[in-house]
Enzyme design. Structure first.
Site, PDB file in Angstrom:
ATOM      1  N   THR A 113      -4.876  10.085  -1.721  1.00  0.00           N
ATOM      2  CA  THR A 113      -4.432  10.073  -0.328  1.00  0.00           C
ATOM      3  C   THR A 113      -3.190  10.940  -0.147  1.00  0.00           C
ATOM      4  OG1 THR A 113      -5.340   7.889  -0.016  1.00  0.00           O
ATOM      5  CG2 THR A 113      -3.676   8.563   1.559  1.00  0.00           C
ATOM      6  N   GLU A 116       0.825  -1.218   0.000  1.00  0.00           N
ATOM      7  CA  GLU A 116       0.000   0.000   0.000  1.00  0.00           C
ATOM      8  C   GLU A 116       0.854   1.260   0.000  1.00  0.00           C
ATOM      9  OE1 GLU A 116      -2.331   1.324   3.223  1.00  0.00           O
ATOM     10  OE2 GLU A 116      -3.446   2.632   1.893  1.00  0.00           O
TER      11      GLU A 116
HETATM   12  N1  HSE Z   1      -4.849   7.138   7.654  1.00  0.00           N
HETATM   13  C1  HSE Z   1      -4.748   7.383   6.248  1.00  0.00           C
HETATM   14  C2  HSE Z   1      -5.021   8.832   5.965  1.00  0.00           C
HETATM   15  C3  HSE Z   1      -5.749   6.524   5.540  1.00  0.00           C
HETATM   16  O1  HSE Z   1      -6.024   9.339   6.466  1.00  0.00           O
HETATM   17  O2  HSE Z   1      -4.237   9.475   5.255  1.00  0.00           O
HETATM   18  C4  HSE Z   1      -5.742   6.679   4.053  1.00  0.00           C
HETATM   19  O3  HSE Z   1      -4.755   5.875   3.479  1.00  0.00           O
END
Ligand code: HSE
Length: 310
Positions: A185, A132
């Site tokens: 993201t 990921e």
């Molecule tokens: N914790 C991560 C974020 C989740 O909020 O950026 C998304 O990959």
């Protein structure tokens, strides 16, 4: 030798309001399908990708599923084993549903099976997280963990992947509304301030502790008080049109809490009963529809199984 393995790896909701990068839960649907087959030639090859509008790379090291599987094979000294991987994307990119995490989780489970299941589920976690990482550059298991292992997880420490399963009360139901806009993201991480105000840190810590206690004790009142994000949501919600209205709608429909799912743009809310959740899902969706933005809704219990082999 096995003929082939097909797995379903579910979407997930990361952060769960007050647990940025350390809390997440798996949904029943949507999810990706990964197929792995043993072949005669040497090494891992991605032979087919569907549902990605031709956006995902076939180069193994650039693909979340590919890299996760490759790292697993390398660590076992089995990188020359012939494996053919198919990735069938059944959820959108940049949606906040943990799409890349699902592909990485599915790939390690499928390939581990093909290799004769040398590793346990939790031993697969580091490889899925590495996969990921290709997508957003960061090493965190709040999507991958739940997608792979199921349930609601606390990742106490991302660097060592020290995780714990949080009990979920009977009746707890999630609604996720996905407006058809894309937020990567990486972009949503880049806008976050690297510093936190001490007062916000204290309030957020109180809520995180309260949420975990509330979930563990099936105390819906405590869950509702604690499901708040004072740190990340105020910064990221600007990226999501009509966020405030959707959130207000969720609260009007008796949501325990409502916040951004992962990095967004999906918005999640939790309810103490599935009937309330179903009604609220339609109301939350209608905010986007009224504003001419297509939106999908998912109503789901917490998926306790994670990735499953068909
Ligand atoms: N914790 C991560 C974020 C989740 O909020 O950026 C998304 O990959």
């Amino acid at each position: 030798m096995k003929a082939g393995i097909k797995v379903f790896a579910p979407a997930s909701v990361a952060n769960v309001a007050c647990g940025f990068d350390i809390l997440g839960f798996a949904l029943e649907s949507p999810g990706d399908e990964i197929i792995a087959r043993p072949v005669d030639r040497k090494g891992l090859v991605i032979s087919k990708i569907t549902g990605d509008q031709h956006r995902l790379p076939y180069a193994v090291e650039k693909n979340t599923a590919g890299l996760a599987a490759l790292k697993l094979m390398e660590s076992l000294g089995m990188e020359d084993f012939g494996v053919d991987l198919e990735i069938h994307k059944r959820m959108p990119f940049g949606s906040g549903l943990g799409s890349s995490a699902a592909s990485a989780a599915g790939a390690v489970v499928a390939v581990n099976e093909i290799l004769g299941r040398p590793l346990s589920r939790s031993e697969l976690l580091p490889f899925a997280v590495l996969g990921e990482q290709v997508a957003d550059g960061a090493y965190h298991a709040d999507n991958v963990g739940p997608s792979l292992l199921g349930g609601m997880l606390l990742i106490r420490d991302n660097s060592t992947l020290d995780y714990y399963r949080i009990p979920v009360p009977k009746g707890l139901t999630a609604v996720v509304v996905y407006p058809h806009i894309e937020i990567l993201t990486k972009d949503a991480r880049d806008i976050i301030s690297p510093t936190v105000d001490l007062k916000d840190h204290i309030r957020q810590s109180g809520n995180l502790a309260g949420l975990i206690l509330g979930l563990s004790q099936s105390n819906f009142e405590l869950i509702a008080k604690s499901l708040r994000d004072y740190i990340i949501e105020p910064q990221r919600s600007k990226l999501i049109p009509h966020f405030a209205e959707v959130k207000e709608t969720a609260f009007n429909q008796s949501a325990l809490g409502c916040s951004i799912s992962g990095a967004g743009p999906s918005i999640f809310a939790l309810f103490d009963h599935s009937l309330r959740a179903e009604q609220a899902a339609l109301a939350m969706q209608s905010v986007f529809i009224r504003n001419h933005i297509n939106a999908d809704i998912f109503v789901s219990k917490i998926n306790l199984e994670g990735t499953i082999i068909y």
